[in-house]
Design a protein around this motif. Structure first.
Motif: not given
Length: 310
Positions: A21-26, A28-38, A260-266
């Motif tokens: 979940p900690a790795f997937w939180a990262g 998720l954040v990067l996926g949102r950031a890259l969404g407009p360009v990747f 569920h821990l993905v939400a916590l770490f995000t």
């Protein structure tokens, strides 16, 4: 000493549950950031090419020795690659381009609810009342965070095509998590992961070709490439190795609750990296998420057997 510490950690899968979940939180954040360009399929292909390139040198000889087993179980490998490698990731990145953050957090956290359903439908596991209670408590915590402490605000959430893509993506990963329980013990875990990565990439190829034919361009700036490397190594290779280990030892249902821990770490990552404030409803929701997680994973103390009569 480091090797012994890693072996001790590997032998305690309940401790490993925190890492994917900690790795997937990262991711998720990067996926949102890259969404407009990747482009989404290109990002999914990129992450698995990186993961495959890192893993292959270590296991290709073992994979060659086990080629007959892999061929015998090609249907299971193909299904895991299609659902867990291709379907979940491509649909998730596609949805992240349009779905609001609150909806993504809410819908991704339905995985622990979908895994037991898939397990029952596929006849792999039974659901215990303790597991159901843990799932319910954690889900209330996630819902409380999404609602920002006001349950009435959930009525404002809209579910259109993007939200349906998230649901479909999560359903793909639920099926993948359950199918992992059917992996033959004779196939080594890393060989199985390598094979599913390869088949997942094969499934993605036609969709990637279509994306490129429509004019998609892959960014090559250092930030984008660094993000793909992180996603490929940590959110793909390491996270899947640890996730598969937990599913094999703890079961798909118990492992699924840790999602569920993905939400916590995000939330924590957003606070550290973006300076987003942590409010009272965050704290209350996180407490419920952790409570549900511990209710599900808590093992009863082993009974001490009475000495047998001489």
């Amino acid at each position: 000493m480091m090797r012994n510490a890693l072996l001790a950690l590997w032998a305690r899968p309940l401790w490993l549950l925190w890492l994917p979940p900690a790795f997937w939180a990262g991711n998720l954040v990067l996926g949102r950031a890259l969404g407009p360009v990747f482009p989404p399929v290109s990002l999914a292909v990129g992450r698995w090419v990186v993961a495959l390139a890192v893993l292959a040198p270590f296991v290709w000889r073992q994979a060659w020795r086990e080629r007959a087993l892999l061929a015998r179980h090609w249907r299971l490998i193909a299904a895991c690659g299609a659902f867990g490698i291709a379907g979940y990731n491509a649909l998730g990145y596609l949805a992240l381009q349009t779905v609001p953050a609150a909806s993504v957090a809410f819908l991704n956290s339905t995985l622990p609810l979908m895994v037991p359903l898939a397990a029952v439908l596929l006849g792999v596991e039974r659901i215990t009342w303790k597991t159901l209670a843990g799932i319910a408590i954690s889900f209330v915590g996630v819902t409380w965070i999404v609602a920002r402490g006001d349950m009435a605000s959930l009525a404002a959430l809209r579910f259109d095509g993007g939200e349906l893509l998230v649901i479909l993506a999560v359903a793909n990963y639920a099926v993948y998590s359950v199918l992992l329980r059917r992996k033959p013990a004779a196939i080594s875990p890393l060989v199985f992961l390598l094979a599913t990565m390869a088949t997942g990439l094969l499934v993605l190829m036609p969709f990637w070709a279509l994306e490129l034919a429509r004019g998609a361009r892959i960014p090559s700036d250092p930030a984008s490439l660094g993000a793909v490397l992180y996603i490929g190594i940590f959110a793909s290779l390491f996270a899947f190795i640890l996730w598969n280990r937990c599913v094999a030892t703890l079961g798909a249902t118990v492992t699924g609750v840790s999602f569920h821990l993905v939400a916590l770490f995000t939330a924590l990552l957003a606070f550290v990296a973006l300076g987003e404030p942590v409010r009272a409803f965050h704290v209350a929701g996180i407490v419920l998420i952790l409570l549900g997680f511990f209710v599900t994973t808590l093992r009863p103390a082993a009974r001490v057997a009475a000495p047998s009569a001489p």
